[in-house]
Design an enzyme around this catalytic site. Structure first.
Site, mmCIF file in Angstrom:
data_model
loop_
_atom_site.group_PDB
_atom_site.id
_atom_site.type_symbol
_atom_site.label_atom_id
_atom_site.label_comp_id
_atom_site.label_asym_id
_atom_site.label_seq_id
_atom_site.Cartn_x
_atom_site.Cartn_y
_atom_site.Cartn_z
ATOM 1 N N LYS A 26 -13.769 0.547 -3.825
ATOM 2 C CA LYS A 26 -14.855 0.906 -2.901
ATOM 3 C C LYS A 26 -15.967 1.620 -3.660
ATOM 4 C CE LYS A 26 -12.131 1.691 1.303
ATOM 5 N NZ LYS A 26 -11.687 2.717 2.232
ATOM 6 N N GLU A 75 0.823 -1.201 0.000
ATOM 7 C CA GLU A 75 0.000 0.000 0.000
ATOM 8 C C GLU A 75 0.865 1.263 0.000
ATOM 9 O OE1 GLU A 75 -4.319 -0.463 1.847
ATOM 10 O OE2 GLU A 75 -2.991 0.548 3.229
ATOM 11 N N HIS A 82 7.874 -26.708 -0.989
ATOM 12 C CA HIS A 82 7.305 -27.835 -1.728
ATOM 13 C C HIS A 82 6.137 -27.399 -2.598
ATOM 14 C CE1 HIS A 82 9.793 -30.916 0.297
ATOM 15 N NE2 HIS A 82 9.945 -29.885 1.119
#
Ligand code: PA5
Length: 453
Positions: free
Chosen positions: A427, A290, A311
């Site tokens: 948003k 951010e 793995h």
């Protein structure tokens, strides 16, 4: 200049020797003046976003009276309840979770803190409510803006449940709101209902807020030593001011990741062989993602936990596209003693007798160093950040180290490390589709675009 650095008190050291394929120590030397300028910009509060530098001095950031209230409220609620549901997202969530998971003492209740507000999954909420059926719970709702949708919905659901069970008046004694000093929907609600409140300082953004009441209240409830956490960060804040790169790993880390980025690598993978640092890696992803991902620039911060991910992603790291470098967080000492036992078979078949009696901590450390060399040889440069032990003090050091280096890194990239304009975009689209008042026209256009009309 070598590519290594450690703080004078040895609370953290950086080993960059396995970056030699991509970084020449002379490049570090020639960057010193640029970094001095950036550090001057940070401390004189003259750079972009300098309104959000309240975290620079961790001790200053905390009001003593508020700390007393944090301890008292945490103690009272700990005595009255089985668990605290912490509701928040992003910076209002990741820091306390990272510290809780890193520091939960062996044998203590891992469900002392529960989390909500990071998703809107009905399944998650339903499962959480079911698991709380037999629990006396309290709520700490955290939102600086007070208007974030995900925690807002979770809070409504959990508050409803709590009030339904014990009545609104008693519930009010079990709800703690951490929010803005003056403004926002949560502040208004808390004041009108008389809930206990703690403040997110005006000059501290969410992702830098773990050492404010945002992180400290839930951690105090969980029984974590918050004084040691803040103490480690405070000592680190003093050490980070040093101008000698060999004695200031935060400075060197910021420089190295900048040089690695400039050398063409686009991704940093933060990793550890200690699973209880998994959530700290999540916190770091937010801090760097951010802060830095702006204006078409920035390293992509990713995370793994080894040996598990050796793995799975280990193959990619060893032999995939050469676009990344790794940073390993290693713990030198202080891990529980556990040795590989003698085989119970008369003639052991697992081929592990050569490890008999060896400490698991030593095996884990050697696996880490072997992996560092293997990845370097495969073309993935990497550095190690080593702390002497994983306790509250050194976690505080590590947190501040990352915060400070992030500010330097952001300014070196020429961006404002303290805003997050990109987060607003989803948003607004979500508000439009959900029909939030004020977004009607956008909602209509979006529904047409998506074929939902
Ligand atoms: O770092 C940030 O500022 C963000 O990640 C916020 O913490 C996050 O969006 C939550 O915001 P708020 O605390 O206002 O609900």
């Amino acid at each position: 200049m070598t590519l290594t650095s450690n703080f004078d008190d040895d609370s953290l050291r950086l080993d960059g020797s396995l970056l030699s394929s991509h970084v020449d120590p002379k490049q570090v030397d020639s960057m010193q003046a640029d970094v001095d300028a950036v550090i001057e910009k940070i401390h004189s509060r003259s750079g972009a976003g300098s309104d959000y530098l309240g975290w620079l001095d961790p001790a200053e950031m905390l009001d003593d009276r508020e700390l007393v209230r944090i301890r008292e409220t945490a103690k009272r609620l700990r005595e009255e309840t089985d668990c605290l549901v912490v509701i928040g997202i992003g910076g209002s969530y990741l820091g306390s979770r990272a510290c809780f998971e890193a520091l939960t003492p062996p044998g203590s209740n891992p469900d002392r803190l529960r989390y909500a507000g990071t998703n809107m999954s009905p399944r998650y909420q339903t499962d959480l409510l079911s698991s709380l059926e037999s629990q006396n719970f309290a709520i700490n709702v955290i939102s600086k803006s007070g208007t974030t949708t995900e925690p807002g919905i979770a809070f409504r659901i959990l508050r409803n449940e709590l009030e339904g069970r014990i009545g609104a008046d008693d519930a009010s004694k079990r709800i703690v709101a951490t929010t803005d000093r003056r403004k926002g929907a949560l502040r208004e609600l808390a004041d009108s209902r008389g809930w206990e409140t703690f403040i997110v300082p005006d000059d501290v953004g969410g992702r830098y807020s773990v050492l404010t009441p945002v992180g400290l209240f839930p951690l105090a409830y969980a029984g974590i030593d918050i004084d040691a956490l803040v103490g480690g960060a405070t000592e680190c804040s003093i050490a980070c001011r040093g101008g000698n790169t060999e004695r200031n790993p935060a400075r060197l880390y910021a420089m190295l990741r900048h040089l690695l980025y400039k050398s063409g690598l686009s991704m940093e993978l933060l990793t550890s062989f200690e699973p209880r640092l998994g959530q700290l890696i999540e916190w770091w992803k937010q801090l760097y993602g951010e802060s830095e991902g702006k204006d078409g620039t920035g390293l992509f911060p990713a995370g793994t936990v080894y040996s598990r991910d050796l793995h799975s992603l280990g193959q990619w790291v060893q032999e995939g596209a050469r676009i990344l470098f790794e940073t390993f967080i290693g713990i030198d000492n202080g891990e529980p003693s556990l040795t590989v036992p003698k085989s119970t078979d008369e003639k052991s078949a697992d081929g592990l007798d050569y490890l008999e009696g060896m400490e698991l901590a030593a095996i884990n450390r050697l696996a880490q160093e072997a992996t560092r060399v293997a990845h370097f040889d495969g073309g993935c440069p990497n550095m190690g950040l080593y702390i002497p032990k994983l306790d509250a003090y050194h976690l505080g050091v590590l947190i501040y180290f990352f915060e400070y280096a992030c500010a330097i890194s952001g300014y070196l990239n020429g961006i404002n490390p303290f805003n997050q304009p990109g987060v607003e975009v989803y948003k607004k689209k979500m508000f439009a589709l959900l029909g939030k008042p004020g977004f009607e026209d956008d909602g209509k256009a979006l529904r047409e675009r998506l074929g939902l009309e």
